[in-house]
Design a protein around this motif. Structure first.
Motif, mmCIF file in Angstrom:
data_model
loop_
_atom_site.group_PDB
_atom_site.id
_atom_site.type_symbol
_atom_site.label_atom_id
_atom_site.label_comp_id
_atom_site.label_asym_id
_atom_site.label_seq_id
_atom_site.Cartn_x
_atom_site.Cartn_y
_atom_site.Cartn_z
ATOM 1 N N GLU A 156 15.794 -10.008 4.733
ATOM 2 C CA GLU A 156 15.614 -10.375 3.331
ATOM 3 C C GLU A 156 16.521 -11.560 2.984
ATOM 4 O OE1 GLU A 156 16.157 -6.712 1.158
ATOM 5 O OE2 GLU A 156 14.663 -5.662 2.380
ATOM 6 N N GLU A 214 13.976 -6.391 -6.414
ATOM 7 C CA GLU A 214 13.123 -6.681 -5.253
ATOM 8 C C GLU A 214 12.321 -7.954 -5.528
ATOM 9 O OE1 GLU A 214 13.210 -5.077 -2.498
ATOM 10 O OE2 GLU A 214 14.063 -3.099 -2.936
ATOM 11 N N HIS A 256 17.196 -7.953 -3.227
ATOM 12 C CA HIS A 256 16.449 -7.557 -2.033
ATOM 13 C C HIS A 256 15.060 -8.182 -2.119
ATOM 14 C CE1 HIS A 256 19.156 -4.304 -0.433
ATOM 15 N NE2 HIS A 256 19.659 -4.449 -1.656
ATOM 16 N N THR A 257 14.245 -7.961 -1.094
ATOM 17 C CA THR A 257 12.815 -8.263 -1.132
ATOM 18 C C THR A 257 12.101 -7.084 -0.485
ATOM 19 O OG1 THR A 257 12.892 -9.421 1.019
ATOM 20 C CG2 THR A 257 13.156 -10.767 -0.940
ATOM 21 N N GLN A 258 10.906 -6.767 -0.904
ATOM 22 C CA GLN A 258 10.003 -7.431 -1.784
ATOM 23 C C GLN A 258 9.385 -6.386 -2.707
ATOM 24 O OE1 GLN A 258 6.449 -6.516 -1.155
ATOM 25 N NE2 GLN A 258 7.273 -5.191 0.451
ATOM 26 N N GLY A 259 8.520 -6.780 -3.673
ATOM 27 C CA GLY A 259 7.885 -5.825 -4.558
ATOM 28 C C GLY A 259 7.759 -6.256 -6.004
ATOM 29 N N THR A 307 18.931 -2.860 -8.465
ATOM 30 C CA THR A 307 18.388 -3.389 -7.215
ATOM 31 C C THR A 307 17.141 -4.169 -7.588
ATOM 32 O OG1 THR A 307 19.222 -1.533 -5.905
ATOM 33 C CG2 THR A 307 17.421 -2.823 -4.961
ATOM 34 N N ASN A 332 8.305 -8.849 4.747
ATOM 35 C CA ASN A 332 9.591 -9.480 5.066
ATOM 36 C C ASN A 332 9.616 -9.947 6.526
ATOM 37 O OD1 ASN A 332 10.686 -8.976 2.490
ATOM 38 N ND2 ASN A 332 11.303 -6.915 3.085
ATOM 39 N N THR A 350 16.952 -14.109 -0.125
ATOM 40 C CA THR A 350 17.731 -13.827 -1.330
ATOM 41 C C THR A 350 18.996 -14.680 -1.399
ATOM 42 O OG1 THR A 350 18.836 -11.973 -0.205
ATOM 43 C CG2 THR A 350 16.885 -11.455 -1.512
#
Length: 395
Positions: A165, A365, A306-309, A363, A371, A168
């Motif tokens: 990730e 996303e 973070h990733t992803q969503g 958090t 990813n 970011t």
């Protein structure tokens, strides 16, 4: 940019000469006592660099200054050994140039080496920022914290807990660069003037929590660890899906916030590319450093990128304060990301922060897809999350 003090010069005079907030000049020269400068001392002027100009026929300091929208005294300050009444055609003089473009180029595979270089470049351009090492990774890479501002409210944002990730990190660095430019240019971001925030907010940034893991994803395994890491990676030589640190421990499953429950239900019971919470909480140096930062830093709110969503999580076991809901509503409004109070996942940094301090933790996303997210999403991600960054420091 550095200048040599003349008789009568003060920090206040420099702030007027270069149209800079006085506090930025003071903080760029924090090793100097008060405002009493000594002739010949070197003073750092943030947000500027020194360029060269070749004298042409008919040039005068006054004409050069007028064409470049400078004060004549700014030229005199940078060229103290020259006689302004006897300029020689072909001679070079120094001119102050304002930094108006980003120092950081975020849209690239952003390894620790690039981060290290960019932090040094930003510190050189904007010396009022404070850079410190809060710990080190398993392989000895420094974990940097950057502090901006002098305010009582302390807002912390971190990136790259998870190796794949890593996008970011340049997203956060882009925001830091934009924020610094807005301070030295007395500008605004989305209509919000940044200068007053410098004295009311201290911004704490840890742009790469997991440098070993990020380098593994981007550059491949270090030769000495290649065989061991391939074994952790189930025999796969492609490390693009690696989330953990170099020990095969998921750093965002390392915190004593229902850690035992998370450990029991994880399929991974040994070092792995992802989802192994370790043999005990806070076993990894990166996780320990981030916990110590929260304990010693008196952080008012925390954002973990973070990733992803395209969503964000903000609750933990009902321990989150009412302020969290207000911020969540604002985050959702300015970003379009979905607000989620509770999820069936524990032992993360946000969870532990809420549990320990009963202060807002999030958090976030970023983006959407598989990813590591492609750099083609960089601008869209940044524009979406920029509102969250602004709300986090403004509200």
């Amino acid at each position: 940019m550095e200048v040599q003090v003349r008789r009568g010069d003060t920090f206040y005079y420099y702030s007027q000469l270069f149209y800079l907030p006085l506090q930025l000049i003071i903080d760029s020269n924090s090793d100097m006592a008060g405002n009493s400068l000594q002739i010949g001392q070197t003073v750092s002027i943030p947000g500027f660099y020194i360029g060269n100009y070749t004298i042409r026929q008919g040039d005068t300091f006054w004409g050069i200054a007028r064409r470049r929208n400078l004060s004549v005294d700014a030229l005199l300050l940078l060229n103290q050994s020259l006689n302004p009444s006897a300029l020689q055609v072909g001679a070079e003089i120094s001119i102050p140039l304002r930094i108006t473009q980003p120092v950081v180029m975020g849209q690239q595979a952003y390894s620790f080496g690039i981060l290290d270089r960019d932090i040094k470049s930003l510190k050189n351009a904007f010396p009022f920022i404070k850079v410190s090492q809060i710990g080190e990774s398993v392989l000895g890479k420094p974990l940097y914290e950057i502090l901006i501002g002098n305010g009582e409210k302390k807002v912390h944002i971190n990136a790259s807990f998870h190796a794949n990730e890593w996008i970011t990190t340049p997203i956060l660095m882009r925001f830091m660069n934009d924020y610094l430019l807005s301070l030295t240019n007395r500008g605004a971001i989305r209509g919000v003037v940044m200068e007053p925030l410098y004295s009311s907010v201290t911004l704490s940034l840890v742009p790469m929590v997991n440098p070993d893991g990020v380098d593994l994803v981007i550059e491949g395994p270090p030769p000495a660890l290649r065989e061991e890491l391939i074994e952790f990676n189930k025999g796969n030589t492609n490390f693009s899906g690696w989330k953990a640190n170099i020990n095969g421990v998921d750093l965002n499953n390392q915190y004593p916030a229902k850690w035992e429950l998370e450990k029991e239900r994880k399929e991974e019971k040994n070092p792995a590319p992802r989802d192994f919470p370790g043999y005990k909480p806070l076993s990894e140096p990166e996780a320990i450093a981030m916990a110590e930062l929260a304990r010693s830093g008196d952080l008012d709110r925390v954002l973990a990128l973070h990733t992803q969503g395209e969503e964000f999580y903000w609750g933990f076991e009902g321990m989150e304060p009412p302020e969290s809901e207000m911020l969540a509503e604002e985050f959702e409004r300015v970003s379009g990301y979905r607000s989620v109070r509770y999820i069936d996942s524990f032992a993360g940094y946000k969870d532990w922060f809420i549990q320990e301090f009963q202060r807002p933790g999030f958090t976030v996303e970023l983006g959407m897809g598989i990813n590591p997210l492609p750099l083609s999403q960089f601008d869209r991600i940044y524009e979406s999350v920029l509102g969250i960054f602004l709300v986090s420091i403004y509200r």
